[in-house]
Design a protein around this motif. Structure first.
Motif, PDB file in Angstrom:
ATOM      1  N   SER A   1      28.003  34.843  47.181  1.00 42.49           N
ATOM      2  CA  SER A   1      28.255  35.752  48.298  1.00 42.49           C
ATOM      3  C   SER A   1      27.218  36.864  48.266  1.00 42.49           C
ATOM      4  CB  SER A   1      29.652  36.346  48.169  1.00 42.49           C
ATOM      5  OG  SER A   1      29.755  37.497  48.962  1.00 42.49           O
ATOM      6  N   PRO A   2      26.705  37.272  49.412  1.00 45.87           N
ATOM      7  CA  PRO A   2      25.736  38.370  49.412  1.00 45.87           C
ATOM      8  C   PRO A   2      26.380  39.737  49.241  1.00 45.87           C
ATOM      9  CG  PRO A   2      26.089  37.573  51.641  1.00 45.87           C
ATOM     10  CD  PRO A   2      26.944  36.732  50.745  1.00 45.87           C
ATOM     11  N   GLN A   3      27.711  39.796  49.268  1.00 40.06           N
ATOM     12  CA  GLN A   3      28.377  41.101  49.100  1.00 40.06           C
ATOM     13  C   GLN A   3      28.706  41.331  47.634  1.00 40.06           C
ATOM     14  OE1 GLN A   3      31.045  39.980  52.322  1.00 40.06           O
ATOM     15  NE2 GLN A   3      30.886  42.100  53.023  1.00 40.06           N
ATOM     16  N   TRP A   4      27.789  41.968  46.933  1.00 45.87           N
ATOM     17  CA  TRP A   4      27.899  42.071  45.484  1.00 45.87           C
ATOM     18  C   TRP A   4      28.898  43.102  45.004  1.00 45.87           C
ATOM     19  CZ3 TRP A   4      22.095  41.537  43.678  1.00 45.87           C
ATOM     20  CH2 TRP A   4      21.689  40.216  43.918  1.00 45.87           C
ATOM     21  N   GLN A   5      29.360  43.945  45.883  1.00 49.28           N
ATOM     22  CA  GLN A   5      30.291  44.984  45.427  1.00 49.28           C
ATOM     23  C   GLN A   5      31.746  44.526  45.516  1.00 49.28           C
ATOM     24  OE1 GLN A   5      28.801  47.778  44.171  1.00 49.28           O
ATOM     25  NE2 GLN A   5      27.629  48.846  45.717  1.00 49.28           N
ATOM     26  N   ILE A   6      31.998  43.337  46.070  1.00 54.09           N
ATOM     27  CA  ILE A   6      33.373  42.863  46.187  1.00 54.09           C
ATOM     28  C   ILE A   6      33.659  41.847  45.081  1.00 54.09           C
ATOM     29  CG2 ILE A   6      35.025  41.663  47.668  1.00 54.09           C
ATOM     30  CD1 ILE A   6      33.559  42.721  50.059  1.00 54.09           C
ATOM     31  N   PRO A   7      34.751  42.049  44.326  1.00 53.75           N
ATOM     32  CA  PRO A   7      35.088  41.118  43.251  1.00 53.75           C
ATOM     33  C   PRO A   7      35.187  39.682  43.764  1.00 53.75           C
ATOM     34  CG  PRO A   7      36.449  43.076  43.097  1.00 53.75           C
ATOM     35  CD  PRO A   7      35.672  43.200  44.370  1.00 53.75           C
TER      36      PRO A   7
ATOM     37  N   THR B   1      46.774  38.406  41.791  1.00 54.17           N
ATOM     38  CA  THR B   1      45.898  39.571  41.871  1.00 54.17           C
ATOM     39  C   THR B   1      46.503  40.588  42.823  1.00 54.17           C
ATOM     40  OG1 THR B   1      44.668  38.565  43.669  1.00 54.17           O
ATOM     41  CG2 THR B   1      43.801  38.289  41.448  1.00 54.17           C
ATOM     42  N   ASN B   2      46.160  41.850  42.600  1.00 54.85           N
ATOM     43  CA  ASN B   2      46.696  42.927  43.423  1.00 54.85           C
ATOM     44  C   ASN B   2      45.609  43.693  44.134  1.00 54.85           C
ATOM     45  OD1 ASN B   2      49.454  42.714  43.229  1.00 54.85           O
ATOM     46  ND2 ASN B   2      49.450  43.596  41.181  1.00 54.85           N
ATOM     47  N   SER B   3      44.462  43.062  44.306  1.00 58.12           N
ATOM     48  CA  SER B   3      43.416  43.799  45.003  1.00 58.12           C
ATOM     49  C   SER B   3      42.562  42.822  45.796  1.00 58.12           C
ATOM     50  CB  SER B   3      42.571  44.584  44.015  1.00 58.12           C
ATOM     51  OG  SER B   3      41.943  43.687  43.145  1.00 58.12           O
ATOM     52  N   LEU B   4      41.501  43.336  46.340  1.00 57.22           N
ATOM     53  CA  LEU B   4      40.641  42.540  47.192  1.00 57.22           C
ATOM     54  C   LEU B   4      39.749  41.620  46.368  1.00 57.22           C
ATOM     55  CD1 LEU B   4      39.705  42.807  50.344  1.00 57.22           C
ATOM     56  CD2 LEU B   4      37.691  43.820  49.280  1.00 57.22           C
ATOM     57  N   SER B   5      39.568  40.385  46.812  1.00 53.39           N
ATOM     58  CA  SER B   5      38.543  39.545  46.212  1.00 53.39           C
ATOM     59  C   SER B   5      38.025  38.578  47.268  1.00 53.39           C
ATOM     60  CB  SER B   5      39.077  38.785  44.997  1.00 53.39           C
ATOM     61  OG  SER B   5      39.943  37.760  45.410  1.00 53.39           O
ATOM     62  N   GLN B   6      36.926  37.956  46.963  1.00 56.03           N
ATOM     63  CA  GLN B   6      36.249  37.133  47.974  1.00 56.03           C
ATOM     64  C   GLN B   6      35.537  35.980  47.300  1.00 56.03           C
ATOM     65  OE1 GLN B   6      34.044  39.335  50.900  1.00 56.03           O
ATOM     66  NE2 GLN B   6      32.434  37.811  51.027  1.00 56.03           N
ATOM     67  N   ILE B   7      35.414  34.868  47.998  1.00 56.80           N
ATOM     68  CA  ILE B   7      34.636  33.747  47.474  1.00 56.80           C
ATOM     69  C   ILE B   7      34.018  33.013  48.654  1.00 56.80           C
ATOM     70  CG2 ILE B   7      36.527  32.047  47.431  1.00 56.80           C
ATOM     71  CD1 ILE B   7      35.408  31.299  44.554  1.00 56.80           C
ATOM     72  N   ARG B   8      32.858  32.423  48.443  1.00 56.93           N
ATOM     73  CA  ARG B   8      32.155  31.743  49.529  1.00 56.93           C
ATOM     74  C   ARG B   8      31.948  30.265  49.223  1.00 56.93           C
ATOM     75  NH1 ARG B   8      26.707  33.900  52.495  1.00 56.93           N
ATOM     76  NH2 ARG B   8      28.332  35.097  53.535  1.00 56.93           N
ATOM     77  N   LEU B   9      32.209  29.431  50.229  1.00 54.71           N
ATOM     78  CA  LEU B   9      31.887  28.014  50.132  1.00 54.71           C
ATOM     79  C   LEU B   9      30.922  27.651  51.243  1.00 54.71           C
ATOM     80  CD1 LEU B   9      35.352  27.921  49.571  1.00 54.71           C
ATOM     81  CD2 LEU B   9      34.550  25.669  48.877  1.00 54.71           C
TER      82      LEU B   9
ATOM     83  N   THR C   1      29.375  28.128  56.645  1.00 50.01           N
ATOM     84  CA  THR C   1      29.668  29.074  55.566  1.00 50.01           C
ATOM     85  C   THR C   1      31.104  29.550  55.728  1.00 50.01           C
ATOM     86  OG1 THR C   1      27.385  29.790  55.524  1.00 50.01           O
ATOM     87  CG2 THR C   1      28.989  31.249  54.504  1.00 50.01           C
ATOM     88  N   LEU C   2      31.876  29.399  54.667  1.00 52.39           N
ATOM     89  CA  LEU C   2      33.277  29.796  54.709  1.00 52.39           C
ATOM     90  C   LEU C   2      33.522  30.882  53.663  1.00 52.39           C
ATOM     91  CD1 LEU C   2      36.263  29.428  55.545  1.00 52.39           C
ATOM     92  CD2 LEU C   2      36.388  27.538  53.913  1.00 52.39           C
ATOM     93  N   ASP C   3      33.745  32.115  54.113  1.00 49.51           N
ATOM     94  CA  ASP C   3      34.133  33.189  53.195  1.00 49.51           C
ATOM     95  C   ASP C   3      35.636  33.301  53.194  1.00 49.51           C
ATOM     96  OD1 ASP C   3      31.672  34.100  52.266  1.00 49.51           O
ATOM     97  OD2 ASP C   3      31.323  35.277  54.075  1.00 49.51           O
ATOM     98  N   ILE C   4      36.235  33.215  52.016  1.00 48.21           N
ATOM     99  CA  ILE C   4      37.682  33.383  51.908  1.00 48.21           C
ATOM    100  C   ILE C   4      37.943  34.737  51.255  1.00 48.21           C
ATOM    101  CG2 ILE C   4      39.828  32.421  51.016  1.00 48.21           C
ATOM    102  CD1 ILE C   4      38.515  29.721  50.884  1.00 48.21           C
ATOM    103  N   VAL C   5      38.701  35.568  51.922  1.00 45.21           N
ATOM    104  CA  VAL C   5      38.971  36.920  51.428  1.00 45.21           C
ATOM    105  C   VAL C   5      40.468  37.053  51.158  1.00 45.21           C
ATOM    106  CG1 VAL C   5      38.775  39.380  51.918  1.00 45.21           C
ATOM    107  CG2 VAL C   5      37.058  37.794  52.800  1.00 45.21           C
ATOM    108  N   ASP C   6      40.781  37.516  49.974  1.00 45.58           N
ATOM    109  CA  ASP C   6      42.158  37.624  49.502  1.00 45.58           C
ATOM    110  C   ASP C   6      42.504  39.118  49.414  1.00 45.58           C
ATOM    111  OD1 ASP C   6      44.527  37.382  48.077  1.00 45.58           O
ATOM    112  OD2 ASP C   6      43.544  36.997  46.153  1.00 45.58           O
TER     113      ASP C   6
END
Lengths: 449, 449
Positions: free
Chosen positions: B68-74, B96-104, B125-130
Motif C-alpha cells: 500500500s502506498p499509505q505508509w502511515q496506516i497500519p 483489532t480495535n483500530s484502523l488497518s488496511q491491506i491492498r490486493l 486494485t482492492l484496498d480493504i480498510v478495517d
C-alpha cells in the motif's frame, strides 16, 4: 476605566514559559513534574523553597493549576500521582510513555520595575510538557543518510551486549534473501525481527541508544509500513530493489515521522529540563552505563545548536535555558549530592564545552524530586534511611560515587544503591524534596522579577 | 513501442476499489477480512467461489497482496491471522480495535469490451480498510447540539441496564456541585466517572450504543481535555459557567475529532461492508438486543444520504454499494442460513426503505467467513458439529431463529448458540467459508468484467 487600563497593561506584561521535561526511561520524569507542581501549589504553605527568590522574598501571591487551551494533548496526571504517593500503601506514580501537558498560573508581585507600583500583581503562565527522551534519539537520523546510518549501526552491533540479541534478526535476513517473497514482504518480515531485537536490547540488557525510537513506542504507527525498515548489516550484500525500498522508507521516516514531531512540539519550547538517573546507570554496570552515556549524548544533540546550526534553521528552535538534572539524589547521603552533580558535569564535559562555545545556557543540578529517605550517621559513616518495597525500614550506606567514568577496577567491585519505596501521607503537604527550589529559580526565576 | 502503448492503455483502464469493513465489537471483522483475502489469494487453487463470476468463468489470472502506498496506516495482519487459525492449537485471530488496511491486486481477463482483444489482462486494485464500527456511532452527534444530545442521553439513562452503572457518575456530579473546584477541574473529574460508566455499560452489560465513542477508544486522546465532557442529566440544574465549558468541549469534539475522522478516511471509500453478529445479539437477551439494534441504526445513519443530505455535502461521500452481512452463520445449520439473512432484512426494514428512496444500493447476506462447523442430521433434526473451546467435539441443535424481533415469550425461553473454536490446519488451503463468493460478486464483481 481605571480597571480596564489596569487589565490591558496587565495582559501586555503577562509572560509565558513553555517548559519541556524529558529523560530516558525511568529517569524520574513523572516524579520530577509532580514534585515541581507540588512545591509551586504549596509554596506559601511551608514549602522549603529558600533558593526560589519570588518565594523567599514573599512575592508569590498564589499558584494554581489552570486549563490548558490545547485540548488535544493529554493532561499530565498530577492528581493521580499524588493519590498514588499518598495512598495506602504509598506507591510511586505510574510512569508515562507518551506526551502530556499541564498548565500552572503563578501570580506574583513584581519588583524593581518602573511600573511595579501601578500593578498589584502579574501572572506567569507555566506550561510543563512531559515527553519520552527516546523520541529525541531519532534526531541524529536527520543528518545521516541511510548508508551512513547502516554503517553506524553495524559498528554498534559488534558489541556483545547487542550481538547476543541480534541472531534471530540476522537469520531472518538470510532466509528472506533465499526466499521468493516480494521486496515489500521480505522487508516487512525482517523489520518485525528487528523490532524484536530492539525490544530485547531494551528489556533484557537495559540499553537505551536504540534507533529508530518509534519502533519501540509506535503508538498509532504500530504495524504501519512507515516502520518497516532497518539498518542494513554490512556483512550481507543488499539486493538493489530491496535497497531502493529501504532508502525510501528511511527517508519517509525522516520526513514524515521525525520532522513533524520536532516541528509541532519541540520548536515551541523555551526552557528544557533533561533528567538523568546516574545511580541506576552505575548499578546497571559498565556496558549499560556506556550505552546510556551515548544515548544521552545523542539526546543532547537536540539542544546543541549554535546560531547557524541546521537544527535552528530547520525548526527555529530557541531554547533559552537547559537544566541538566541528576535525579533520585535521596538514594545517597547529603554529603554525596555535590559529587552526584559533579559526576554528571564530568560526563557531559565535551558537550558542555561545545554549548559554551555555541552560547547555549545550561546548568547542572542534583535533586530529589520526592525525597523518600532521611539522612543519618552510623559509626561515623553517612547513611540514608527509608522503607524498601516490602515496607521494611532500611538503613544503608550506598557505594561512594566515582568522580568520573569508573575504571575497570571500580566496575569489578560494582555499585549498589537501594531503590527506596515512597512512604508519604496526606499529612505531609507539600511532599519533601531536595533542591527543586534551585532548579525552579534557574528555570523561571528570571521571569518572576 | 507496442509495449509502451499497451502499458499506457493498461494504466488508464486500471480500477481501484476502496472497500471499508466495519461492525460493532466482535461482529467478526478480522475473520471476515481474513476469509476474503484467503479466498482471493487461492481462488485458482480450489476455492469454492461458484458465485464469483470472474472465477467461475476462469478469467481470474492471479491475486496477490501488494504494497500500500499509505505508509502511515497500519497493515491488516493477515499472515498473523492465518498463523493463529492454522496454529497448534488452532485459535481465532486477535481482534483489532483500530484502523488497518491491506491492498490486493487482482489480475484478470476482461470480457465483452471492444478493447478486450488488445489486452491480455487488466488489474483491479482492492484496498480493504478495517475500522471499529464504534467510531461511526459518533456521527449522529454532528446533527445534535449539546442540549439535544443531553436530552437524548438522559432518556437512555432511564433504562435499568444503564441506570445501574450510572450511580457513581451521578454522585460525582452532586459532590462536584457542592465543591469549590474550578469548572475545569470539576468537569474533568465528572468526565472521568462518565468514562467509567460507559466502560461498565460495555463490559458488564454488553451495550454498544455508547457516546462519545472516542471515550471508549481514546488512542492518543487518552487523558486529553478534548474528552472532558459528558451529557448533562436533566435531573440536575447546570451552573452557567459549567454549561459554557461543556458546550465548548462538545463543539470541539464535533469539529476537531468527529469531522477530521470522517474527512480523512470515510470520504475515500466507495464500497462498504457492515457486519452484524445477530446470533450473539439474540443470545445476549432482550435489552442487549434492543441496544444493538439502536447502535446499528445509528451506525447506518452514516450511509443514509440522499442526493441532498448534509452528510453528502459535508464529506462528499460516495459509497456506491453497501453489503449488510450477518456473520458466523456456521453456528446454525444450513437450513437456517436463509432465515438469518431474512432476520437482518426485517430488523433493518425502516432503514432499507429509506435507502431505497434515497437510492443507496445495498444487499443483505448471511455468511461464515471461516466455517468452523459441518452440518449433519440427528433424528431428523438438523445439527452443526465442531469443536468447543476445550477441544471437545460437539454436535448441537441451536435455537431456531425468529422471523423478526422476538416476542416476550421467545425472550423468556432465550436463545442458545455455541461459539465453536476453530479447528483448521495448513492442509486446508483455502480455509472453508460459506457464501463469501456472493459477497465478493456484489462488492467487486462489476469491476471485473
Amino acid at each position: 476605566m481605571k480597571q480596564q487600563a489596569h487589565d490591558a497593561l496587565h495582559r501586555g506584561l503577562d509572560r509565558h514559559v513553555r517548559l519541556a521535561v524529558t529523560g530516558l526511561r525511568r529517569a524520574g520524569k513523572t516524579a520530577f513534574i509532580t514534585g515541581l507542581i507540588e512545591q509551586l501549589l504549596h509554596a506559601n504553605e511551608g514549602a522549603a523553597l529558600g533558593f526560589f527568590d519570588v518565594v523567599r522574598e514573599g512575592r508569590l501571591v498564589a499558584s494554581q493549576l489552570t486549563p490548558s487551551p490545547q485540548w488535544q494533548i493529554p493532561r499530565f496526571k498530577y492528581e493521580q500521582a499524588i493519590e498514588a504517593l499518598c495512598g495506602q500503601p504509598s506507591r510511586w506514580p505510574e510512569s508515562t510513555n507518551s506526551l502530556s501537558q499541564i498548565r500552572l498560573t503563578l501570580r506574583y508581585q513584581p519588583t524593581g520595575h518602573w511600573y511595579s507600583r501601578w500593578l498589584s500583581y502579574r501572572d506567569l503562565t507555566l506550561d510543563i510538557v512531559d515527553y519520552p527522551g527516546e523520541w529525541l534519539l531519532d534526531l541524529p537520523l536527520l543528518s545521516l543518510d541511510y548508508e551512513a546510518w547502516s554503517q553506524q549501526q553495524s559498528t554498534l552491533l559488534e558489541r556483545p551486549e547487542r550481538e547476543q540479541h541480534a541472531q534471530a534478526w540476522l537469520q531472518s535476513i538470510r532466509s528472506e534473501l533465499a526466499s521468493e517473497h516480494s521486496a515489500d514482504e521480505s522487508i516487512r518480515r525482517i523489520a518485525e525481527q528487528y523490532q524484536l531485537f530492539l525490544a530485547a536490547c531494551r528489556d533484557q540488557s537495559q540499553l537505551c541508544f536504540l534507533q529508530p525510537g518509534r519502533m519501540l513506542m509506535p503508538g498509532e504507527l504500530a504495524g504501519a509500513p512507515a516502520l518497516h525498515f532497518f539498518p542494513w548489516p554490512q556483512q550481507f550484500s543488499c539486493p538493489e530493489h530491496w535497497q531502493r525500498l529501504l532508502v525510501k522508507r528511511y527517508q519517509h521516516y525522516q520526513q514524515q515521522v521525525i520532522k513533524p514531531f520536532y516541528q509541532s512540539y519541540f520548536s515551541h519550547f523555551n526552557r528544557q529540563v533533561i533528567l538523568v538517573d546516574l545511580l541506576d546507570a552505575l548499578q546497571a554496570g559498565e556496558q549499560a552505563f556506556a550505552d546510556r552515556q551515548e544515548a544521552l549524548a545523542a539526546l543532547l544533540e537536540s539542544f546543541s545548536y549554535g546560531e547557524n546550526h541546521w537544527l535552528r534553521r530547520l525548526f527555529s528552535a530557541r531554547i533559552e535555558r537547559v537544566a541538566l538534572v541528576a535525579t533520585k539524589a535521596d538514594q545517597v547521603p547529603p554529603n554525596q549530592h555535590h559529587a552526584l552533580a559533579e559526576l554528571l558535569r564530568q560526563l557531559l564535559l565535551d558537550k558542555r564545552r561545545q554549548w559554551q562555545f555555541d552560547n547555549v545556557p545550561h546548568e547542572v543540578f542534583s535533586v530529589a524530586s520526592l525525597a523518600a529517605t532521611s539522612a543519618g550517621e552510623v559509626d561515623g559513616q553517612q547513611v540514608v534511611q527509608g522503607v524498601d518495597e516490602n515496607g521494611q525500614t532500611r538503613r544503608v550506606a550506598p557505594s561512594a560515587l566515582p568522580q568520573s567514568t569508573p575504571m575497570a577496577q571500580q566496575w569489578q567491585k560494582g555499585f549498589q544503591y537501594l531503590r527506596f519505596a515512597p512512604n508519604f501521607s496526606r499529612q505531609q503537604i507539600p511532599l519533601p524534596h531536595q533542591r527543586l527550589d534551585k532548579v525552579l529559580q534557574y528555570l523561571v526565576g528570571d521571569k518572576l522579577t
